[in-house]
Design a protein around this motif. Structure first.
Motif, PDB file in Angstrom:
ATOM      1  N   PHE A 258       0.843  -1.202   0.000  1.00 14.17           N
ATOM      2  CA  PHE A 258       0.000   0.000   0.000  1.00 14.17           C
ATOM      3  C   PHE A 258       0.871   1.242   0.000  1.00 14.17           C
ATOM      4  O   PHE A 258       0.650   2.174  -0.786  1.00 14.17           O
ATOM      5  CB  PHE A 258      -0.904   0.040   1.229  1.00 14.17           C
ATOM      6  CG  PHE A 258      -1.764  -1.163   1.365  1.00 14.17           C
ATOM      7  CD1 PHE A 258      -2.269  -1.810   0.242  1.00 14.17           C
ATOM      8  CD2 PHE A 258      -2.087  -1.664   2.614  1.00 14.17           C
ATOM      9  CE1 PHE A 258      -3.071  -2.924   0.367  1.00 14.17           C
ATOM     10  CE2 PHE A 258      -2.890  -2.774   2.746  1.00 14.17           C
ATOM     11  CZ  PHE A 258      -3.382  -3.409   1.631  1.00 14.17           C
ATOM     12  N   ALA A 259       1.828   1.229   0.888  1.00 15.34           N
ATOM     13  CA  ALA A 259       2.701   2.385   0.991  1.00 15.34           C
ATOM     14  C   ALA A 259       3.430   2.611  -0.329  1.00 15.34           C
ATOM     15  O   ALA A 259       3.502   3.727  -0.846  1.00 15.34           O
ATOM     16  CB  ALA A 259       3.696   2.193   2.119  1.00 15.34           C
TER      17      ALA A 259
ATOM     18  N   SER B 172       2.588   1.524  -3.306  1.00 22.10           N
ATOM     19  CA  SER B 172       1.669   1.920  -4.369  1.00 22.10           C
ATOM     20  C   SER B 172       1.242   3.374  -4.213  1.00 22.10           C
ATOM     21  O   SER B 172       1.142   4.111  -5.187  1.00 22.10           O
ATOM     22  CB  SER B 172       0.417   1.035  -4.350  1.00 22.10           C
ATOM     23  OG  SER B 172       0.742  -0.288  -4.693  1.00 22.10           O
ATOM     24  N   LEU B 173       1.010   3.751  -2.984  1.00 19.25           N
ATOM     25  CA  LEU B 173       0.577   5.129  -2.720  1.00 19.25           C
ATOM     26  C   LEU B 173       1.652   6.088  -3.203  1.00 19.25           C
ATOM     27  O   LEU B 173       1.376   7.089  -3.860  1.00 19.25           O
ATOM     28  CB  LEU B 173       0.350   5.307  -1.214  1.00 19.25           C
ATOM     29  CG  LEU B 173       0.059   6.730  -0.751  1.00 19.25           C
ATOM     30  CD1 LEU B 173      -1.197   7.269  -1.452  1.00 19.25           C
ATOM     31  CD2 LEU B 173      -0.132   6.774   0.760  1.00 19.25           C
TER      32      LEU B 173
ATOM     33  N   GLN C 218       2.220   5.576  -7.117  1.00 12.66           N
ATOM     34  CA  GLN C 218       1.013   5.698  -7.936  1.00 12.66           C
ATOM     35  C   GLN C 218       0.929   4.556  -8.941  1.00 12.66           C
ATOM     36  O   GLN C 218       0.599   4.751 -10.105  1.00 12.66           O
ATOM     37  CB  GLN C 218       0.992   7.030  -8.693  1.00 12.66           C
ATOM     38  CG  GLN C 218       1.124   8.239  -7.809  1.00 12.66           C
ATOM     39  CD  GLN C 218      -0.181   8.615  -7.132  1.00 12.66           C
ATOM     40  OE1 GLN C 218      -1.026   7.754  -6.864  1.00 12.66           O
ATOM     41  NE2 GLN C 218      -0.353   9.876  -6.838  1.00 12.66           N
ATOM     42  N   LYS C 219       1.253   3.388  -8.465  1.00 11.61           N
ATOM     43  CA  LYS C 219       1.261   2.242  -9.358  1.00 11.61           C
ATOM     44  C   LYS C 219       0.981   1.012  -8.510  1.00 11.61           C
ATOM     45  O   LYS C 219       1.553   0.862  -7.430  1.00 11.61           O
ATOM     46  CB  LYS C 219       2.642   2.125 -10.017  1.00 11.61           C
ATOM     47  CG  LYS C 219       2.783   0.992 -10.997  1.00 11.61           C
ATOM     48  CD  LYS C 219       4.109   1.124 -11.743  1.00 11.61           C
ATOM     49  CE  LYS C 219       4.212   0.136 -12.899  1.00 11.61           C
ATOM     50  NZ  LYS C 219       3.984  -1.257 -12.549  1.00 11.61           N
ATOM     51  N   SER C 220       0.115   0.134  -8.988  1.00 17.20           N
ATOM     52  CA  SER C 220      -0.346  -0.937  -8.113  1.00 17.20           C
ATOM     53  C   SER C 220       0.217  -2.306  -8.455  1.00 17.20           C
ATOM     54  O   SER C 220       0.050  -3.244  -7.705  1.00 17.20           O
ATOM     55  CB  SER C 220      -1.863  -1.019  -8.182  1.00 17.20           C
ATOM     56  OG  SER C 220      -2.255  -1.324  -9.503  1.00 17.20           O
TER      57      SER C 220
END
Lengths: 338, 338
Positions: free
Chosen positions: A52-53, A55-56, A59-61
């Motif tokens: 999560f961190a 990706s946050l 800006q990419k999952s």
DNA sequence: ATGAAAGCGCTAACAA
DNA sequence: TTGTTAGCGCTTTCAT
């Protein structure tokens, strides 16, 4: 027990979190020994990166969204299997959802995918989808969209398909060559390219050989469990039965085949039959079904490869391009008359 | 174009981000008008909640991880379809991955799921999985784990299964009642409960009716494409052929059925056959296959329902419990002798 | 009923 | 090669 973070590792080794992060991600320009130390410490502390961190921040999952009409059909599950294999290999997760052939649900699913911030969308359209509005947000946000199987022509989306027109044409031509004169085409919603193009191919072959072609030659179905029964009813309402039927789905072809035999028709003698997909069922029904081989696994693999190379910046495939996979007629006994 | 955040909404309305967050999440104790204003503004600004930030903060992903042996088998795709439907309805995403029957890959996939911080894990084991170590991290972290179909007995995991012993017993008993004396059981890895229990049921019935039972009665296979061929070879090596075969997989049963007929055996006259799963193929092969109906879709639905109610705190199902779904013998012509 | 402020864990620009 | 620092966008405690 609290989760270990890169800060714990950093403190443990008396270095900075940034270095830990870089080491963990195999950044170039990090001391080999430092990297080694970090990895050891990570292991020792049972460290697990927090997606999560990451990706946050990035800006990419690392997640691809997939929307299919149904999960449990031969072709779709093959495609998904291919997709999963490649995605998995490349470190991407797959979020999969099904529209159950409903535009409403497809729209909903698309929104969920969008909110889930998937890095890319892979979609095969529902029977009745008319709008494109649920795709627009992705395009606007430059999230790559790949259509597969049931596609839509759009300048900024890639498509992966087979040559449905050719297959429709060849299946029909094959029936004609076996001596069929009155051929029926059993297919799905013309809203969808796969069915529309196969029908176009059917018509082209019929016209080329100067055989009658009209609405009478086409039966539409949703390919549900009652489809074979419905097809039978339509046939028995006809003044003269057909001498050939081209189904765009093997399961339906096989089911109808059984009913036809029960009704006293000989196959291929009275009625020659061609199916579509090369579903395992086609090799079990008697006589074995002539069909079009559908490269499902390959399609899934290519679709994901395409989208990943796009994501990683290797733009070897232009946006808006179409990849056409090889599909081909497989002749078996259900149509062999000569 | 930058994404709108709750701060943009807050600034837009001259209120605080905290209030916006609360309004958006339907928090009790927020002024109704404020809530209304916020929702309108969110819509106007095209606001999309950022799941990463939310997940990072809440330590919850609203995502369920699913690991299956293969995506593209009739039973598995049915199960997945059921899972997706329920998960989708309840606002959960499904991350799906396949082990391809390899323990190695299953372990890898489990780690990925763990790192992806899935809220719960649903898993059906690979053919050869022996370890439990890849599941332990979930249990330690109190992430609920549900096993389905191919399960493992563990005090803190729920299982969803059918009664494989009963089905093995009943399928065999049925063959015996049809007059079979020398019955073969064709099955998969005994590592897995589904095959082990079916074999136990097979043995129980054989013993109950005082029929010979030894290793000779059992053929193991991985159910790949060559399985029917391999089974045929084993049979032709036997001094006297069997008069009944119980396959734990319909596709393999159907394939072998065809080969047996080609070799001159009459079915069910010479050899009666029972399959497993109630795969559509069982209704197409001739003669139609007697089989065990497997409630795949239902199993997927129940598995996800169970895990979600667990996650939401409605602990109507205790940990460590087992849900047994109804499965049953469907008698068709491949075994009907009387 | 609302706001201020801290922090979830990570990455990257910039500095050293 | 490594460190400092500033957020990514959200939720929540505590205060008002």
């Amino acid at each position: 027990m609290k989760e270990a973070t890169i800060y714990d590792i950093a403190r443990h080794l008396g270095i900075s979190a940034a270095t830990v992060s870089r080491a963990l991600n195999g950044h170039p320009g990090i001391n080999a020994q430092t990297a080694e130390k970090v990895n050891k410490a990570a292991l020792a502390l049972g460290y697990q990166s927090n997606k999560f961190a990451s990706s946050l921040r990035k800006q990419k999952s690392n997640t691809l969204g997939v929307i299919v009409p149904r999960l449990n059909s031969y072709v779709m599950s093959s495609i998904l299997s291919g997709m999963e294999r490649v995605a998995n290999e490349s470190g991407y997760n797959l979020i999969i959802s099904q529209s159950l052939e409903l535009e409403r649900k497809e729209i909903e699913n698309a929104r969920t995918m969008f909110n889930s911030r998937v890095d890319a969308l892979l979609i095969s359209l529902a029977f009745d989808t008319e709008t494109f509005d649920h795709i627009t947000p992705f395009i606007k946000k430059k999230i790559p969209v790949v259509f597969f199987d049931r596609v839509l022509d759009h300048p900024s989306c890639t498509s992966v398909v087979i040559d449905n027109f050719k297959d429709g044409y060849e299946g029909t031509k094959h029936l004609i060559e076996q001596g069929c004169k009155k051929i029926l085409h059993v297919t799905g919603s013309l809203q969808r390219n796969v069915y529309k193009d196969r029908l176009r191919g059917f018509e082209a072959a019929m016209r080329e050989y100067h055989l009658d072609f009209s609405d009478e030659n086409v039966i539409f179905t949703s390919f549900d469990n009652d489809a074979p029964q419905n097809v039978m009813e339509k046939i028995s309402e006809m003044t003269t039965p057909p001498d050939g039927i081209f189904f765009t789905n093997d399961a339906c072809a096989a089911g109808t085949c059984i009913l036809l035999k029960k009704a006293g028709y000989s196959i291929p003698g009275d009625i020659a039959i061609v199916g579509f997909n090369n579903d395992p069922i086609s090799k079990v029904v008697e006589p074995n079904l002539t069909t079009i081989h559908y490269p499902g696994i390959e399609m899934g693999e290519i679709a994901v490869q395409t989208i990943i190379s796009h994501l990683e910046g290797n733009l070897n495939v232009n946006q808006g391009s179409t990849v056409v996979l090889r599909s081909e007629l497989v002749v078996r006994d259900s149509s062999r008359r000569i």
